[in-house]
Write a protein that holds these residues in place. Structure first.
Motif, PDB file in Angstrom:
ATOM      1  N   ALA A   5     -10.921   2.910  -0.742  1.00  0.00           N
ATOM      2  CA  ALA A   5      -9.848   1.923  -0.633  1.00  0.00           C
ATOM      3  C   ALA A   5      -8.959   2.238   0.559  1.00  0.00           C
ATOM      4  O   ALA A   5      -8.569   1.340   1.314  1.00  0.00           O
ATOM      5  CB  ALA A   5      -9.028   1.903  -1.919  1.00  0.00           C
ATOM      6  N   THR A   6      -8.642   3.527   0.748  1.00  0.00           N
ATOM      7  CA  THR A   6      -7.800   3.911   1.881  1.00  0.00           C
ATOM      8  C   THR A   6      -8.472   3.535   3.192  1.00  0.00           C
ATOM      9  O   THR A   6      -7.839   2.964   4.094  1.00  0.00           O
ATOM     10  CB  THR A   6      -7.555   5.425   1.869  1.00  0.00           C
ATOM     11  N   VAL A  17      -8.260  -0.242   3.742  1.00  0.00           N
ATOM     12  CA  VAL A  17      -6.937  -0.684   4.201  1.00  0.00           C
ATOM     13  C   VAL A  17      -6.727  -0.261   5.652  1.00  0.00           C
ATOM     14  O   VAL A  17      -6.237  -1.032   6.482  1.00  0.00           O
ATOM     15  CB  VAL A  17      -5.824  -0.115   3.297  1.00  0.00           C
ATOM     16  N   GLY A  18      -7.147   0.972   5.975  1.00  0.00           N
ATOM     17  CA  GLY A  18      -6.984   1.472   7.335  1.00  0.00           C
ATOM     18  C   GLY A  18      -7.758   0.634   8.331  1.00  0.00           C
ATOM     19  O   GLY A  18      -7.237   0.256   9.392  1.00  0.00           O
ATOM     20  N   LEU A  57      -6.146  -2.764   8.797  1.00  0.00           N
ATOM     21  CA  LEU A  57      -4.986  -2.666   9.693  1.00  0.00           C
ATOM     22  C   LEU A  57      -5.441  -2.543  11.139  1.00  0.00           C
ATOM     23  O   LEU A  57      -4.848  -3.150  12.038  1.00  0.00           O
ATOM     24  CB  LEU A  57      -4.131  -1.452   9.311  1.00  0.00           C
ATOM     25  N   LEU A 105      -1.117   2.687  -1.271  1.00  0.00           N
ATOM     26  CA  LEU A 105      -2.020   1.733  -0.620  1.00  0.00           C
ATOM     27  C   LEU A 105      -1.390   0.348  -0.567  1.00  0.00           C
ATOM     28  O   LEU A 105      -1.446  -0.337   0.450  1.00  0.00           O
ATOM     29  CB  LEU A 105      -3.356   1.672  -1.355  1.00  0.00           C
ATOM     30  N   LEU A 108      -0.064   5.089   6.845  1.00  0.00           N
ATOM     31  CA  LEU A 108      -1.318   5.290   6.135  1.00  0.00           C
ATOM     32  C   LEU A 108      -1.893   6.673   6.457  1.00  0.00           C
ATOM     33  O   LEU A 108      -2.316   7.400   5.560  1.00  0.00           O
ATOM     34  CB  LEU A 108      -2.320   4.205   6.518  1.00  0.00           C
TER      35      LEU A 108
END
Lengths: 123, 493
Positions: free
Chosen positions: A92-93, A96-97, A100, B143, B165
């Motif tokens: 998931a990280t 998202v990264g 972005l 998140l 992040l």
């Protein structure tokens, strides 16, 4: 020579440090994310190593194990389960990264950190 | 009543997908509003129950304590739960107008859904008694907050979110390593059981290296998440470029929850204030003092007022950590109380920023010229929030500063006392810059007339103004809760 026997921990530490180094030293946003992935993967190795017991089998209840008169040693399954969760978090990280990064590329036209900084400063 | 502890977490979690299913921004906002208010009401019930009867525990799926995941609520949890759910209940009515202006109407349902997931994560960290569950909830909230920050109107929001992040994930991984090492020592993930096992196997006193390493990783990871001074670099960018509502919400809750985690691990697991004071307390004292001094000075030189308040947040986090590092009951009371008071005042100040950017479009210091006349209610709220931030008597900020100074004097640390007062003086300087520009500088010559902020922004704002004043005069509710929580933490298990 006990430290040789801990080779999986050394592997975890090596991965951790190289991943961390990539995050710090690279200016490319994708490369940073790859470094971050290596960094968090090292922790998976650390957890799995913790659950391992020498000479023990996988924690699966087979027919043979159930019928055997002596209790069998098995690895601790809990760290494996925890790491399954941590892998999901890691995916998931990364998602998202990457999302972005795509948006940054759309708005800035680059994913190099120094070029992004230059574009922000020129405003 | 039996299932009460899980309700505040489950309601926003269930409401989040509903926001996306209905695809209507109006409906999404109503769902989010209803969910946060329900959570808040349940949190109040829980707090009343915990104070009257004692700690509550709830086994998820009926699995008993050391094996299954247990939700455990004592006074500290209940207090943090009140802060998080209370602030989200105040922010949501404010959100409608502000979000309407800053976010595309097609993405608004997603925005509310993410906000609800973030609330779920923060509330989950607060109620859970399981270390790994805490990590999962922490990542859930982080998140969603990366995505929320990335929704900011300017493109810099994206780079700020990316930076957050990277740093947030490094912090979370450190926390994961710490939890893993604690697990390898104790064979349990239940925080209370960890303390029992550490004591039973006599690991505490012997300077066990795994324990020291575990706490080193945990403290550094949590310091990244709570933005303790040298690790605060993500915070100013994230707060200044995020949408106003996100800044208000995160500034008021996210860092507090990370501080709660630090308290839970350092006191709940070690279970002994003196060991903490001899080791970690001394180590985190220096960054806390540096935060108060350096971040306050940096705040003075900021032109973007949202950024200035973000630096001021770093300084205020320094106060909370300072209170914790004293490791006395008074010190902890001050730290925990400041979590509450800081949520009130920073929530208020960032709401003012949201209202100003709603009317003026940006929040640079020059934009404030003449606003004292044009937006009298908004700027009056800013002044009261600023007074609270400085720690003027009759405002909430005074109470926590008072207890902090009391704790420092109890320890006989005169130099620390002077630094606390110096920090307040620096706050006077940076708040005064804005007040001076708003009230005493002439407004721009050729500029269209700016009106007062709409009522739906003013009402939540003034609710917080009243809370700031009320809890500055009659401080018994938060003070009692904080004192009880501090006593519980100092007693250990």
């Amino acid at each position: 020579m006990t430290w040789v026997g801990h080779y999986n921990y050394w592997g975890a530490i090596f991965l951790m440090m190289s991943g961390f180094y990539v995050v710090i030293s690279r200016g490319n946003l994708i490369k940073k994310l790859i470094g971050l992935n290596i960094f968090s993967t090292s922790v998976f190795l650390l957890y799995i190593s913790m659950g391992k017991i020498k000479g023990a089998t996988a924690p699966i209840l087979t027919e043979a194990a159930r019928l055997s008169p002596t209790p069998q040693l098995y690895s601790n399954p809990l760290p494996h389960v925890l790491i399954l969760t941590a892998i999901v978090v890691g995916v998931a990280t990364t998602a998202v990264g990457l999302a972005l990064t795509v948006r940054i590329n759309e708005r800035y036209g680059t994913i190099e950190e120094d070029e992004i900084r230059a574009k922000d400063d020129s405003l | 009543m039996i299932h009460l502890p899980i309700v505040p977490v489950i309601i926003p979690l269930l409401a989040a997908p509903l926001c996306i299913i209905f695809r209507s921004k109006q409906l999404a906002w109503s769902i989010a509003l209803a969910a946060t208010w329900t959570s808040f009401c349940v949190s109040i019930l829980l707090a009343i129950h915990v104070v009257a009867v004692g700690p509550l525990s709830y086994n998820i799926g009926g699995w008993p304590a050391p094996w299954g995941i247990t939700y455990y609520i004592d006074t500290l949890n209940a207090f943090v739960l009140l802060i998080v759910s209370g602030m989200s209940a105040v922010v949501l009515p404010y959100a409608r107008k502000s979000v309407e202006m800053e976010i595309d109407s097609s993405t608004q349902p997603y925005f509310y859904s993410l906000l609800l997931i973030c609330i779920t994560g923060l509330l989950g960290i607060t109620v859970t008694g399981d270390a790994f569950n805490m990590y999962v909830f922490l990542e859930l909230s982080s998140l969603s907050s990366y995505a929320l920050i990335g929704m900011g109107p300017r493109r810099r929001a994206l780079t700020a979110a990316y930076q957050y992040l990277i740093m947030g994930t490094i912090g979370a991984t450190f926390i994961l390593i710490g939890i893993g090492l604690l697990y390898s020592l104790t064979g349990t993930l239940n925080i209370q059981d960890m303390a029992v096992q550490l004591r039973a196997n006599d690991i505490l006193g012997s300077g066990n290296r795994t324990l020291i390493t575990a706490f080193a990783f945990l403290t550094v990871g949590l310091s990244l998440k709570l933005a303790l001074f040298p690790l605060h670099l993500w915070l100013p960018n994230a707060y200044s470029y995020a949408p106003s509502v996100v800044t208000i919400f995160l500034a008021a809750t996210a860092t507090k929850v990370a501080i709660y985690m630090l308290l839970r691990f350092c006191f709940g697991v070690i279970g002994n204030g003196t060991i903490f004071q001899m080791t970690l307390g001394k180590i985190i004292l220096i960054p806390a003092l540096a935060a108060i001094l350096v971040a306050s000075i940096v705040a003075i030189f900021q032109y973007d007022i949202k950024r200035m308040l973000a630096y001021s947040s770093v300084a205020q986090i320094g106060y909370m950590i300072l209170g914790i590092s004293f490791a006395t009951t008074t010190g902890l009371t001050a730290g925990i109380l400041h979590m509450f008071n800081h949520a009130l005042m920073k929530g208020l100040l960032f709401m003012v920023m949201g209202a100003v950017s709603y009317r003026v479009g940006s929040v640079y210091i020059n934009d404030f010229r003449g606003l004292g006349r044009k937006m009298p209610w908004t700027m009056a709220a800013f002044v009261i929030g600023g007074l609270s931030l400085m720690g003027v008597p009759m405002t909430a900020g005074f109470i926590s500063k008072w207890y902090l100074i009391k704790a420092a004097l109890e320890n006989g640390w005169w130099d620390v006392t002077i630094l606390i007062l110096l920090g307040s003086l620096l706050a006077v300087v940076y708040i005064w810059r804005v007040v001076e520009t708003a009230y005493f500088n002439p407004s721009h010559e050729n500029e269209e007339d700016i009106g007062e902020a709409p009522l739906s922004l003013l009402i939540p704002m003034w609710t917080l103004v009243i809370a700031n004043i009320y809890f500055g005069i009659d401080t018994s509710i938060p003070l009692n809760l904080a004192q009880q929580a501090a006593t519980l933490l100092m007693e250990g298990i």
